[in-house]
Design an enzyme around this catalytic site. Sequence first.
Site, short mmCIF file in Angstrom:
data_model
loop_
_atom_site.label_atom_id
_atom_site.label_comp_id
_atom_site.label_asym_id
_atom_site.label_seq_id
_atom_site.Cartn_x
_atom_site.Cartn_y
_atom_site.Cartn_z
N ALA A 39 -20.55 26.63 68.71
CA ALA A 39 -19.67 26.08 69.74
C ALA A 39 -19.94 26.75 71.08
O ALA A 39 -19.96 26.09 72.12
CB ALA A 39 -18.22 26.26 69.33
N LYS A 88 -22.23 19.55 60.90
CA LYS A 88 -22.77 19.27 59.58
C LYS A 88 -22.61 20.50 58.68
O LYS A 88 -22.53 21.62 59.19
CB LYS A 88 -24.23 18.82 59.67
N TYR A 129 -31.49 18.52 57.35
CA TYR A 129 -32.27 17.98 58.45
C TYR A 129 -33.52 17.20 58.01
O TYR A 129 -33.75 16.09 58.52
CB TYR A 129 -32.64 19.09 59.43
#
Length: 318
Positions: A12, A94, A178
């Site tokens: 973040a 995710k 990914y």
Amino acid sequence: MRWGILGAAKIARTALMPALNAARGAEFAALATGTPRKAQAFTGVTPHLRVHDSYEALLADPDIDAVYIPLPNHLHVDWSLRALAAGKHVLCEKPVALEAPEIDRLIAARDASGLLCAEAFMVCHHPQWHRVRQLLADGAIGVLRQVEAAFSFHNDDPSNIRNRPETGGGALYDIGVYPCIATRFATGREPGEIRAALEVENGVDTTARVWADFGDFSLSFYCSTRMAPHQRIAFHGTEGVIELRAPFNAGVAAAAEVVVRRGYDETRIERFEPVDQYRLMVEAFERSALDGVPFECPLEVSRGNAAMIDAIRAAGGL
């Protein structure tokens, strides 16, 4: 769109705060954390930021339109549901869920609320991946037969959430997602049979070696949290190969480049201007939430990715 962030996680601070501050039409307005020291890293960059001492207080803030959720993996579904119930759009880090069926609850809540809820797969918004998808669709390398990928870094800290089973740790949840989303995004295909070999420490997968059958082509990849940092992906067709040198962290691992090779002598390198793929994701999210523009990675796509991770874990004995 006025944004709040639930928790002062590193991603973040280093990725989403800069993206929110740079994105057109976005305002990073509030942060929820009970640790004032962590809040200082955010308020030092965004002085006007309101800091709430609980997640509940931020969700009750009437001036917040959307929230980004970077909490430990096992908390994603619960707090996404709470945010939707509070009338906020949700962009969740995710993996949005630890098992595919949990995403059905998010889809139902999204549809009932009329709000947008999505998983933060930033790679789906980078121009290099849109280019790869177009090259494959155009037959630039003939018929695709094989995809090979790798993603790794080293983290053996037992206190880190990535190494704790109770917080949804593991290499697959952290980085194995990914190669899965990138292959599915670029080809529009879903896997059938899956085989996997997992190395497990203290209930957490630290290295995964995976083979997945997509019908006309196969995907083989490894991911690890016990190897030196590395990432690559290659799409091998009957007439050529497409390679990405920084497929997942473009601009950090290396510059974004798509290399197209046909034989040993014909090579074309397409270079991309530096972009913040997190900013592009935020702007795409806002266009979808406010204007109804289709989002590149809706929850239905996320569910397919979660189902693939479920199958890999099951094949590997987890």
